[in-house]
Design a protein around this motif. Structure first.
Motif, mmCIF file in Angstrom:
data_model
loop_
_atom_site.group_PDB
_atom_site.id
_atom_site.type_symbol
_atom_site.label_atom_id
_atom_site.label_comp_id
_atom_site.label_asym_id
_atom_site.label_seq_id
_atom_site.Cartn_x
_atom_site.Cartn_y
_atom_site.Cartn_z
ATOM 1 N N PRO A 9 50.002 6.805 18.990
ATOM 2 C CA PRO A 9 50.381 6.802 17.390
ATOM 3 C C PRO A 9 48.482 7.153 16.619
ATOM 4 C CG PRO A 9 51.980 5.698 18.732
ATOM 5 C CD PRO A 9 50.975 6.166 19.757
ATOM 6 N N VAL A 10 47.450 6.718 17.184
ATOM 7 C CA VAL A 10 46.846 6.373 17.134
ATOM 8 C C VAL A 10 45.864 7.405 16.892
ATOM 9 C CG1 VAL A 10 44.574 4.776 17.369
ATOM 10 C CG2 VAL A 10 46.521 3.970 18.134
ATOM 11 N N LEU A 11 46.104 8.347 18.157
ATOM 12 C CA LEU A 11 45.334 9.154 18.630
ATOM 13 C C LEU A 11 46.081 10.850 17.174
ATOM 14 C CD1 LEU A 11 45.226 9.765 22.201
ATOM 15 C CD2 LEU A 11 43.768 10.700 20.605
ATOM 16 N N VAL A 12 47.318 10.163 16.946
ATOM 17 C CA VAL A 12 47.780 11.637 16.288
ATOM 18 C C VAL A 12 47.675 11.250 14.386
ATOM 19 C CG1 VAL A 12 50.445 11.893 15.068
ATOM 20 C CG2 VAL A 12 50.279 11.904 17.378
ATOM 21 N N ASP A 13 47.379 9.805 14.580
ATOM 22 C CA ASP A 13 46.146 9.725 13.031
ATOM 23 C C ASP A 13 45.186 9.920 12.945
ATOM 24 O OD1 ASP A 13 46.793 8.105 10.731
ATOM 25 O OD2 ASP A 13 45.206 6.983 11.755
ATOM 26 N N LEU A 14 44.434 10.108 13.744
ATOM 27 C CA LEU A 14 42.889 10.322 13.898
ATOM 28 C C LEU A 14 42.461 11.851 13.980
ATOM 29 C CD1 LEU A 14 40.321 8.435 14.762
ATOM 30 C CD2 LEU A 14 40.234 9.610 17.155
ATOM 31 N N LEU A 15 43.868 12.462 14.621
ATOM 32 C CA LEU A 15 43.274 14.410 14.711
ATOM 33 C C LEU A 15 43.847 14.457 12.862
ATOM 34 C CD1 LEU A 15 45.412 14.938 17.835
ATOM 35 C CD2 LEU A 15 42.586 15.855 16.715
ATOM 36 N N ALA A 16 44.792 13.437 12.457
ATOM 37 C CA ALA A 16 45.466 13.450 11.008
ATOM 38 C C ALA A 16 44.013 14.056 10.248
ATOM 39 C CB ALA A 16 46.348 13.717 11.079
ATOM 40 N N ARG A 17 43.585 12.881 10.004
ATOM 41 C CA ARG A 17 42.002 12.258 9.208
ATOM 42 C C ARG A 17 40.750 13.176 9.350
ATOM 43 N NH1 ARG A 17 40.381 7.311 9.463
ATOM 44 N NH2 ARG A 17 41.448 7.047 12.001
ATOM 45 N N ALA A 18 40.551 13.259 10.925
ATOM 46 C CA ALA A 18 39.849 14.367 10.911
ATOM 47 C C ALA A 18 39.632 16.006 11.015
ATOM 48 C CB ALA A 18 39.493 14.504 13.095
ATOM 49 N N ARG A 19 41.170 16.235 10.704
ATOM 50 C CA ARG A 19 41.513 18.023 10.571
ATOM 51 C C ARG A 19 41.683 18.349 8.841
ATOM 52 N NH1 ARG A 19 46.208 17.991 15.004
ATOM 53 N NH2 ARG A 19 44.324 19.723 16.466
ATOM 54 N N VAL B 101 37.760 19.828 15.759
ATOM 55 C CA VAL B 101 38.251 19.370 16.604
ATOM 56 C C VAL B 101 38.108 20.147 18.097
ATOM 57 C CG1 VAL B 101 40.717 18.140 17.644
ATOM 58 C CG2 VAL B 101 39.974 18.233 15.385
ATOM 59 N N ILE B 102 37.743 19.343 18.948
ATOM 60 C CA ILE B 102 37.617 19.525 20.033
ATOM 61 C C ILE B 102 37.937 19.604 21.153
ATOM 62 C CG2 ILE B 102 35.450 21.040 21.752
ATOM 63 C CD1 ILE B 102 33.528 20.719 19.874
ATOM 64 N N PRO C 211 46.847 21.095 20.132
ATOM 65 C CA PRO C 211 45.652 22.038 19.150
ATOM 66 C C PRO C 211 46.872 22.420 17.950
ATOM 67 C CG PRO C 211 45.011 22.208 21.622
ATOM 68 C CD PRO C 211 46.277 21.509 21.846
ATOM 69 N N ASP C 212 46.342 22.915 17.157
ATOM 70 C CA ASP C 212 46.238 23.327 16.344
ATOM 71 C C ASP C 212 45.652 24.804 16.155
ATOM 72 O OD1 ASP C 212 44.002 23.054 14.352
ATOM 73 O OD2 ASP C 212 45.329 21.517 13.223
ATOM 74 N N ASP C 213 45.466 26.219 14.900
ATOM 75 C CA ASP C 213 45.385 27.296 14.960
ATOM 76 C C ASP C 213 43.937 26.233 14.096
ATOM 77 O OD1 ASP C 213 47.558 28.234 15.242
ATOM 78 O OD2 ASP C 213 47.892 28.791 13.360
ATOM 79 N N THR C 214 43.178 25.684 14.053
ATOM 80 C CA THR C 214 41.555 25.652 13.744
ATOM 81 C C THR C 214 41.138 24.881 14.941
ATOM 82 O OG1 THR C 214 42.276 23.230 12.602
ATOM 83 C CG2 THR C 214 42.429 25.406 11.135
ATOM 84 N N SER C 215 41.790 24.402 15.879
ATOM 85 C CA SER C 215 41.020 23.929 17.274
ATOM 86 C C SER C 215 40.080 24.318 18.277
ATOM 87 C CB SER C 215 42.264 22.536 18.028
ATOM 88 O OG SER C 215 43.013 22.403 17.618
ATOM 89 N N LEU C 216 39.491 23.757 18.703
ATOM 90 C CA LEU C 216 38.479 24.741 19.648
ATOM 91 C C LEU C 216 38.857 23.902 21.230
ATOM 92 C CD1 LEU C 216 35.062 24.131 17.912
ATOM 93 C CD2 LEU C 216 36.681 26.193 17.817
ATOM 94 N N PHE C 217 39.346 25.025 22.361
ATOM 95 C CA PHE C 217 38.850 24.481 23.613
ATOM 96 C C PHE C 217 38.099 24.813 23.676
ATOM 97 C CE2 PHE C 217 41.860 23.954 27.067
ATOM 98 C CZ PHE C 217 42.513 23.168 26.420
#
Length: 190
Positions: A35-45, A51-52, A86-92
């Motif tokens: 849940p913390v990761l999900v929130d962190l990803l949302a805030r970064a996006r 987001v890599i 990853p979403d469409d804006t993420s790098l991999f």
């Protein structure tokens, strides 16, 4: 190109089938951090922070990132992958060893993005996160590790790894809620 003070969120090895020998020991910590990761990803996006994802290839040398994600989503623990996919804006970036930097284009990518500071999250704290933090440090990148957005196999080793990151790599280790992507500047920079 962006200024060299840009921050990137690096998500390490979260695209995972959890079909390895340490999975049973790792899964409880992943569930706690998720849940913390999900929130962190949302805030970064939301703040348009790059987001890599840097992820193992599971030994499948013909796989590309789409296949790695599909394999993990078809695995027995898709519920741990889907929320952080990853979403469409993420790098991999695909890696084959512990460090996100070892023989990958990550350092070049960060340079192209003007990144001087990385926030490392994911798994495993005492392995891939630790080695990635060291490699970031020796590349003169500033490092932050959100202590509640990393998962471990061995809690005692994870605590020791976080202490090593603080002492030896001058990493900032804080709860994820203290990371403000809007205001965040690399430690030690003005």
């Amino acid at each position: 190109m962006s200024t060299p003070d840009r921050t990137a969120l690096i998500v390490i090895d979260m695209i995972n089938t959890y079909e390895h020998e340490d999975a049973d020991a790792l899964l409880p910590s992943v569930r706690e951090a998720l849940p913390v990761l999900v929130d962190l990803l949302a805030r970064a996006r939301e703040r348009e922070v790059p987001v890599i994802y840097v992820n193992d290839n599971f030994g499948e040398w013909r796989s590309h990132h789409g296949e790695i994600v599909e394999t993990a989503l078809a695995g027995p623990h898709a519920e741990l992958v889907e929320p952080v996919a990853p979403d469409d804006t993420s790098l991999f970036v695909v890696k084959a060893r512990h460090s996100a930097f070892y023989e990958t284009p990550l350092a070049y990518l960060l340079g192209q993005l003007g990144v001087g500071h990385v926030v490392l999250c994911g798994q495993v704290t005492e392995q891939c996160v630790l080695y990635s933090a060291l490699d970031a440090h020796i590349r003169h990148l500033d490092v932050t590790v959100p202590t509640d957005a990393v998962a471990h196999i061995h809690e005692d080793l994870a605590e020791a790894a976080l202490e090593m990151m603080r002492r030896n790599m001058r990493a900032r280790t804080v709860p994820a809620k203290e990371i403000d992507f809007e205001r965040l500047r690399p430690p030690g920079r003005t």
